[in-house]
Design an enzyme around this catalytic site. Structure first.
Site, short mmCIF file in Angstrom:
data_model
loop_
_atom_site.label_atom_id
_atom_site.label_comp_id
_atom_site.label_asym_id
_atom_site.label_seq_id
_atom_site.Cartn_x
_atom_site.Cartn_y
_atom_site.Cartn_z
N GLN A 273 14.54 0.87 2.33
CA GLN A 273 15.53 1.61 1.54
C GLN A 273 16.30 2.57 2.42
O GLN A 273 15.73 3.49 2.99
CB GLN A 273 14.77 2.37 0.43
CG GLN A 273 15.55 3.44 -0.25
CD GLN A 273 14.62 4.44 -0.95
OE1 GLN A 273 13.43 4.21 -1.06
NE2 GLN A 273 15.16 5.54 -1.42
N GLU B 247 8.96 6.81 -13.19
CA GLU B 247 8.14 6.77 -11.98
C GLU B 247 8.04 8.13 -11.30
O GLU B 247 7.18 8.33 -10.43
CB GLU B 247 8.71 5.74 -10.99
CG GLU B 247 8.79 4.35 -11.59
CD GLU B 247 8.27 3.26 -10.67
OE1 GLU B 247 7.84 3.60 -9.56
OE2 GLU B 247 8.29 2.10 -11.06
#
Lengths: 373, 383, 373, 383
Positions: free
Chosen positions: D123, D242
Site C-alpha cells: 500500500q 476495522e
C-alpha cells in the site's frame, strides 16, 4: 460525553437518569454540600426524603422486603447520575450497604421494620462496620437474652442523621449484624468534618445494652456479613465516581471554551486540548470499567465478579481524582476558590475514592486474587 | 554592620540568634501559611528593630544590603527555622520598585512607613479575565486635574484585607499599539473613598486573597511611580534574582516531612511498595536541591538568572502536588477528613497541604505559561 | 543547552570538551557503533588508541602510576562529552574501573605494567566482576604459590578487545583482584550482541592456572575491592548518560524545527514544545545531579558521597531513557528506522542505564542508606 | 456455509479446528511480526483452500461474508491461537476497496489473484515529508495517451519487498483548491520498468518497510480505481469498523505475558514493590479490555464506530510501551542484551518488544494526531 453504556430494555435506566436531573434541579448538589458543611451536618433530610420517595434508597432491596428489587445496572445508573449532579448523600454507604445487609438477613420483625423505613424514608440507616483500631472491638455479651456492646466504630456516614445504626460486630460465635437505635443509653456519637462537606461519625458503645431482637443476622466472621454488601457498595461508589469525573470533564470543557487568554479561548490551545482528551479518556475508561463490573457481576462467577469490581472501583477512583485535579488546575486561580464548584468535585472525589479501599489497595487485591488461582 | 563581610556560617548564626531572641515560640512553624499582619506583627516589628526586616534594601534606607548569595541564606534560614511568613509586599516588592523607579520624595515618604509597619501593602496586578495575560488589564485611571480617577477591579490580591495601601497597575491609555503600553503604576491609599475589598475563600477555607473594587477613587498624580503609560517596565523590573525563590524546594520539603511522619506512624516504611514510591519522591526532592544549587551558584558567582530558572518553579510545584497526593494515598480511609489526621503522637495536615498544593502551579504564571516561555526563550522554538 | 556546570579554574574542562569534539569528528560515534555491530566487535581499536593518546584512559589513575591524576570533575567532563558524541567505547567500565582498581592496589610490577599499558593504550583492560549466578563463583586455590581460577564472569565489556582481564574473585581469605592475560589456558570468552552495538562478554575459567604475581590486590570481600571503583564508574556513567540525553534533546529540537507537517514545523505545535521543554528539563536535572555528585564526592563524607552518586546515576539514567524514548517518538516513522541516529541514542542509553544498577535499585539503595542513619 | 448463523462458540471451534489441521506448528507464535509472503505461504494457501482467507469479503467473491461481530472473533482467535500475520494488504485493504469502488473488470481480474496469492499487494500512501499529513503528497501521475506516467517516491511501504503490486495514491492534478482533491488511486504492477524498492531496516534490525521509487513508470488508465482526481474518497473509505483493531489489546497482552514470564523466573512476584507496579499494568490491560468491549458492543449491535474509537489506539499503544519498559527494568543488567534474555527454562524477547513498541504509537496516525482528532471531533473544542 462519557456515560456508562448500559442495556436498557425497558427504559428504566433512562428514566432514572431523567429523574435525577429533575431532582438535582430542586436540590442542586453544590448548594446542598455547602449547606451541610456550614451546618456541620452529614445529610440533607429533605433531599434524602425526596430520594426515598423516588424509590432510590431501596433499589437493591429485594421486593419481598418492600424494595425495588432492581439490578445492579439500575443502581449504577442512579449512582452515576447522582455523582454527575454532585448530589452527595451517602447513597452507597447508607442505601446500598443497608439494602444488601438487610437483604441477606433472615426474616424478623426488626429486619422488616428497618427495611420498610429504609424504603419510605421514615428511617435513616447508618451502617457501621469499621473498627476504631485494627480489627473489630465491638463484642456481644449475652445478658439475659440480650446483648452488651462495647467499643467503637469509625468512618460512619449519616451518624448524625441516623435513626438506626446497623452495626457489624464480633461475637463470641463469630459476627453479628445489630440494629442499634439512636438515643439508646451507652451510645455516643462524635463527628469530624469530611473533606466533601459532610461530617463523618465515630460511634462509641459503652456497655450498651440491646434486646435480643437487635441481632438481625449472624455469620462466622464480619467479612462473611460484609463481603457481598461491600461488593455492591464498591460498584455504586465506582459509578458515582465515574459520573462525577465525567461531569468534571464537561464542566472543564465549558470553562476552557469560555475562558479567553491571549485573545483566544484557552480550549483552543493544543496543550489544553490534549489534556482535556486525556481527562475524557479517563472518564471513558472509568465508565467502561463500571459497565464491566455490572456485566461480570451478572455472570455468577464469584472470583471474576470480585476482580471486575476491584478494577472498577480502582479505575473510577483514580480517574475521578486525576480528572478533578487537572480540572481544578485548568480553572486557574478560579479553581482555587471555594466559590467555584469544581473544587467541590475534587473534594467529593477524594472522599469517595478513600471510601472502601483506595486504588492501590484494590489493585493489589485484584492481583492477589488472580494469581492465587 | 556589613553583613556581606560575614562568613556564611557566621551569618547563619546571627540569624539563628535573632530568631531565638525575638520570635515567639507560638509563631514558629505556623500551620497558617499566610497569616494576617496582626497575627505576626510582633515578629515584623522585632525584625525592624533589629535591622533585619529588609534584607535587600540598601543600608542607607534601613535595609541590610545583602548580596544575592547572602539573601539566599536569609531565605533558607527563614524557612528552616520556621519563621512565619509576614505580609511582605512592602518589603519585597514595593520597596525595591520605589528604590529603582521612585522619586526621592516617594522614597522618603513610603520606605520608613513600610519598615514601621504603618503602611501594609498589597499588590494589584491580576484582574478578572486577565490571569496569566497581564497586558490585557482594564482597570482604568483617567486624569482629572491633579488626580487620577480610578475605576475597575483587581482580583487574587493577596492579603488585601489586611493592607492599607495597594500598588496597582492601571490602564491610562488605550491608544497604544503595543498592549503593554498605556499601563501606569499607581500607589493607592486603600482608605480612600470608593475602595472596597471582598475576601475570597480558597479551597482550604482560608481567605488569603481578595477582590479589590475601585469606584471613582481619586489618586493624586504624585502617586504615579515612574512615568505615566510606562508602568509595564516598572512592574517587569521586580523579577530579577528573586525568581529563584519561586523554585525553592521549601513546599515539597514540608510535604515530605509530613509524608515521612505519617509513614513512620503507620509502619509504611516496612512496606517495600511504599518505600519504592517514597524513594521516587525523595530523590525528586534531592535532585531538585541539586538543580536549585545550579542556579544559586550563578547568583553566588555574581551572575544573573536567565529565563531557564523557571524550570525550578515547574518542578517544585509539581513535586509538591505529587507528595501531597502520596500522603493522601497513605492516609487510606482517613483521606476523607478535612482536618489534620492522626499520626502517632501528633497530627499531619495531609488535606491542608494537598489542597494548598493546587495553588503554586497556577499562581505566579501557570506552569503552562512557564513552559511556553521556556520553549521560546530557552529552546528557541518557532511559533 | 544542558551541560554540567563545572568549576574550571585552569580551563581543563573546556579543553577536554574541545578535544572530544575534535576526536568525534575523526571517529563519528554513530558510524563507530554501526561498525562494531556489523563486525560483532566490542570496541574500535583505533579509536581507543586515540583516546589513550589523548590521555583519557587514565584520568583518574594517580600520577605516580603514570596517570593524569585529575579529579572526578575532569572525568565527568570527558564522559559527558563522549556521551554527547555517542563515542561509545567503554570509558566507565574499562578506563574508570581499571584506574580505580589499580589505584587502590599496592605497588607491584604487575600493577605497574597494567597501569602503564592502560595509559598508553598498549594494553586493553577489561574488569570482570559480575558473577554468573548470584554471588561470586570464581575462587582461588593455592597451588605451589599460584592460583587456580574456576567459574565465570558475565557482562564483561571489552571481552574481545582485552589484552588483560582484571578479575575480582572470592578467595578463601576474602577476595582478590587478579590480572588474567588473554590466551591463557583454561580461559574462554563468548559474546552476545549488546543493544548498543557492542558485543558483551561472558568469560569462563576452567581450572585456570595463574602465577602468584597475578594477585594484585586483596581485601576482605569483593565489595571492599569494588566499592570505590564502582562509585567512580557510576559517576562516569551518569555523566555519559547526561551528555547523551542532552544531545538527544538538541537533535530532536533540530529535527522538529525542520520537519514540516500541516504547513508548519512541528516544533511550533504547543504539545511538541511542551514535550521538548520536559525533555530539556530532564537533561538539566541530570546535569545538575552529576555536578552534585562531583561536588559531594569532593567533600569527603562517605555516606553523603554515596547518596549523591546513587541519585546522579538514577536521575541521569531515567532522564536519558525517557528523553530518548520521546526523541524517537518525535522523529516519527524516521525514528523507527535503523538509519536514523536517534535510535542509537536510545539503545546506548538503555545499555548504560542497565550498567551498574538501574534507577529503581539505586533509589532504594539511597533511601536505605539515608534511613539507616 | 453461513458462518454468521453459527453460534460464537461454534465459530470459534471451527477456527480452532482449522488451525489444528492446517497451521504448521513452527508457524505458530512466531517471533517475527511481519513475516514475508514466502515464510507463511503454506498458511496463506491453506486458508484460501479452506475458504477462510477473506473474512469480510462477500461470499460470491470467495470471502466468508462475516459480520463485524464474527469478524472480531476471527481476529481474536487469530491472535489467541498464535497464527502468524500474513501479508494482508490484498485481503484487508485492496479487496474491500475494489469491492466498493472497482469496476466489474477490476474485481474479476484482481480478486481471484489475491486469493490465489499470485498478486501480493502493498500500500503506497506515505511519502517523505508527508507522514500524518497525507494530503500533501507529491508522487505525480501525468496522463500520456492510454497510460499514466508515474514519477515520485513512497515510503514506509510495508512489505513492499515481497509484493508485486502496489496500491498507490498519486497526484494527478495540482489545480484544486482543496488539497485532498487531485489525488488518484492507481494499481501499479511492481514488475513494470522504473519501479525500485529499497528496504529500510528498523530499530529491531528487521526490514518490514521499504521505500518505493517510481521513475517514468507507465500505468494503463484502466488501473485507476474510482474516478481520476477523486482518490481521496476511495482511500478514506477503507477505515470503517476495522479501526477498532488498531485499538485491540493484542500487543500489550503479548508484552505482559513476557513480563509475567520473566517475573516468575526471577521471583519478582514476591517483591511487593514489583507487584505494585505490575498491578498497575495488569489493571490497565484489564480495563482496556472493558473499554474495547464498549466499542465492540456497538459493532455487535449493528452500530457504527465514531471518532471516539481512537481512544483505544492511544491507550493500547502507550500501555504496550509501558509494559515493555517495565520488563527491561525487571531485566536489570540483562537489559543490555539485544537478543532474548534468559527466563527460567525459556527466553523472553524483552528488547524485541521494547523496540517494537516504539512503532504503533506513530504508525497509522501518531497519537498526537489522534488526540487532535478527538479534541475536534469528539470534544468539539474550538480551533
Amino acid at each position: 460525553m462519557p456515560q456508562a453504556v448500559l442495556d436498557d430494555p425497558d427504559g428504566t435506566v433512562a428514566m432514572l437518569r431523567d429523574s435525577v436531573a429533575t431532582l438535582a434541579s430542586r436540590f442542586p448538589g453544590p448548594a446542598s454540600v455547602r449547606a451541610k458543611r456550614a451546618g456541620g451536618r452529614d445529610g440533607d433530610a429533605a433531599l434524602w426524603q425526596a430520594m426515598a420517595e423516588a424509590g432510590w434508597t431501596g433499589i437493591l432491596l429485594p421486593e419481598d422486603l418492600g424494595g425495588a428489587g432492581l439490578t445492579l445496572a439500575e443502581q449504577v445508573a442512579l449512582s452515576e447520575a447522582l455523582g454527575r449532579a454532585l448530589v452527595s448523600e451517602p447513597i452507597a454507604t447508607s442505601a446500598v450497604l443497608s439494602s444488601c445487609l438487610l437483604g441477606q438477613a433472615a426474616q424478623s420483625a426488626e429486619r422488616d421494620r428497618l427495611a420498610s423505613g429504609l424504603v419510605d424514608g421514615n428511617l435513616v440507616l447508618a451502617p457501621a462496620w469499621m473498627d476504631m483500631h485494627g480489627r473489630a472491638t465491638v463484642a456481644r455479651t449475652a445478658t439475659g437474652g440480650g446483648f452488651t456492646l462495647s467499643g467503637a466504630k469509625r468512618h460512619v456516614d449519616f451518624a448524625l442523621s441516623a435513626t438506626d445504626f446497623l452495626v457489624v460486630a464480633e461475637t463470641p460465635d463469630g459476627a453479628g449484624l445489630f440494629s442499634v437505635p439512636v438515643g439508646i443509653a451507652g451510645l455516643s456519637v462524635e463527628t469530624a468534618p469530611g473533606v466533601d462537606g459532610a461530617a463523618i461519625g465515630t460511634i462509641r458503645f459503652d456497655q450498651c445494652a440491646l434486646p435480643a431482637e437487635s441481632l438481625i443476622a449472624e455469620a462466622s466472621s464480619p467479612n462473611s456479613l460484609l463481603d457481598e454488601p461491600v461488593l455492591h457498595a464498591r460498584v455504586a461508589l465506582a459509578a458515582e465516581l465515574a459520573g462525577l469525573g465525567s461531569r468534571a470533564v464537561e464542566i472543564t470543557i465549558d470553562y476552557t471554551r469560555g475562558r479567553v487568554q491571549f485573545g483566544k479561548p484557552i480550549a483552543s490551545f493544543q496543550v489544553i486540548q490534549h489534556r482535556l482528551v486525556d481527562m475524557w479518556t479517563d472518564a471513558e475508561f472509568a465508565c467502561a470499567a463500571v459497565v464491566n463490573a455490572v456485566d461480570t457481576m451478572a455472570l455468577g462467577d464469584a472470583r471474576a465478579a470480585q476482580m471486575a469490581v476491584l478494577a472498577a472501583k480502582a479505575r473510577a477512583g483514580d480517574a475521578a481524582i486525576s480528572i478533578c485535579r487537572r480540572a481544578v488546575h485548568l480553572h486557574g486561580a478560579m479553581g482555587f476558590t471555594d466559590e467555584c464548584d469544581i473544587g467541590l468535585y475534587l473534594k467529593r472525589a477524594t472522599s469517595l475514592n478513600a471510601t472502601l479501599g483506595q486504588p492501590e489497595d484494590l489493585r493489589l487485591e485484584f492481583v492477589n486474587l488472580e494469581r492465587a488461582a | 554592620m556589613d553583613w556581606n563581610a560575614l562568613s556564611d556560617d557566621a551569618f547563619r548564626d546571627a540569624f539563628h540568634d535573632l530568631v531565638e531572641r525575638r520570635l515567639p515560640a507560638d509563631l514558629r512553624f505556623m500551620r497558617k501559611q499566610r497569616p494576617l499582619f496582626d497575627e505576626v506583627a510582633v515578629w515584623y516589628h522585632a525584625l525592624a528593630e533589629e535591622g533585619w526586616l529588609a534584607p535587600v534594601w540598601p543600608v542607607e534606607h534601613g535595609g541590610m544590603g545583602l548580596s544575592p548569595a547572602k539573601h539566599m541564606i536569609y531565605v533558607e534560614e527563614w524557612g528552616r527555622l520556621g519563621c512565619p511568613r509576614i505580609p511582605d509586599h512592602g518589603i519585597g516588592l514595593i520597596g525595591p520598585l520605589l528604590l529603582e523607579h521612585g522619586t526621592e520624595e516617594q522614597k522618603a515618604y513610603y520606605l520608613p512607613r513600610i519598615l514601621s509597619g504603618e503602611h501594609v501593602w498589597c499588590q494589584g496586578y491580576s484582574e478578572p479575565g486577565a490571569g496569566s495575560d497581564l497586558a490585557s488589564l482594564r482597570t482604568a485611571a483617567l486624569r482629572d486635574g491633579e488626580d487620577f480617577v480610578v475605576n475597575g477591579q483587581k482580583i487574587w490580591t493577596t492579603l488585601a484585607h489586611c493592607a492599607n495601601w495597594i500598588f496597582a497597575l492601571v490602564r491610562t491609555s488605550r491608544d497604544e499599539k503595543v498592549r503593554q503600553r498605556g499601563i501606569t503604576v499607581l500607589l493607592i491609599d486603600m482608605t480612600s473613598p470608593g475602595v472596597t475589598v471582598r475576601p475570597i475563600a480558597n479551597l482550604r477555607g482560608e481567605t488569603d486573597f481578595c477582590e479589590v473594587f475601585f469606584d471613582e477613587v481619586r489618586v493624586p498624580v504624585e502617586n504615579v511611580v515612574g512615568e505615566v503609560d510606562q508602568g509595564w517596565n516598572v512592574a517587569k523590573s521586580v523579577l530579577g534574582h528573586e525568581r529563584i525563590f519561586l523554585g525553592a524546594p521549601t513546599r515539597p520539603e514540608i510535604a515530605i516531612e509530613r509524608l515521612e511522619k505519617l509513614a513512620q506512624a503507620r509502619g509504611a516504611f516496612d512496606d517495600p511498595a511504599f518505600r519504592s514510591r517514597y524513594a521516587r519522591h525523595r530523590l525528586d526532592l534531592y535532585d531538585l536541591g541539586s538543580a536549585f544549587e545550579r542556579f544559586a551558584k550563578v547568583l553566588r558567582d555574581g551572575g544573573e538568572l536567565g529565563a531557564d530558572v523557571s524550570v525550578l518553579k515547574i518542578f517544585t510545584t509539581e513535586l509538591y502536588q505529587r507528595i501531597t497526593e502520596e500522603t493522601l494515598t497513605l492516609a487510606g480511609e482517613d483521606a476523607r477528613f478535612f482536618d489534620d489526621i492522626e499520626a502517632g503522637n501528633g497530627h499531619v495536615d495531609a488535606m491542608n497541604l494537598f489542597l494548598d498544593s493546587r495553588a503554586p502551579a497556577i499562581f505566579g504564571g501557570s506552569n503552562e505559561i512557564q513552559k511556553n516561555i521556556l520553549a521560546k526563550a530557552v529552546l528557541k522554538l518557532p511559533s
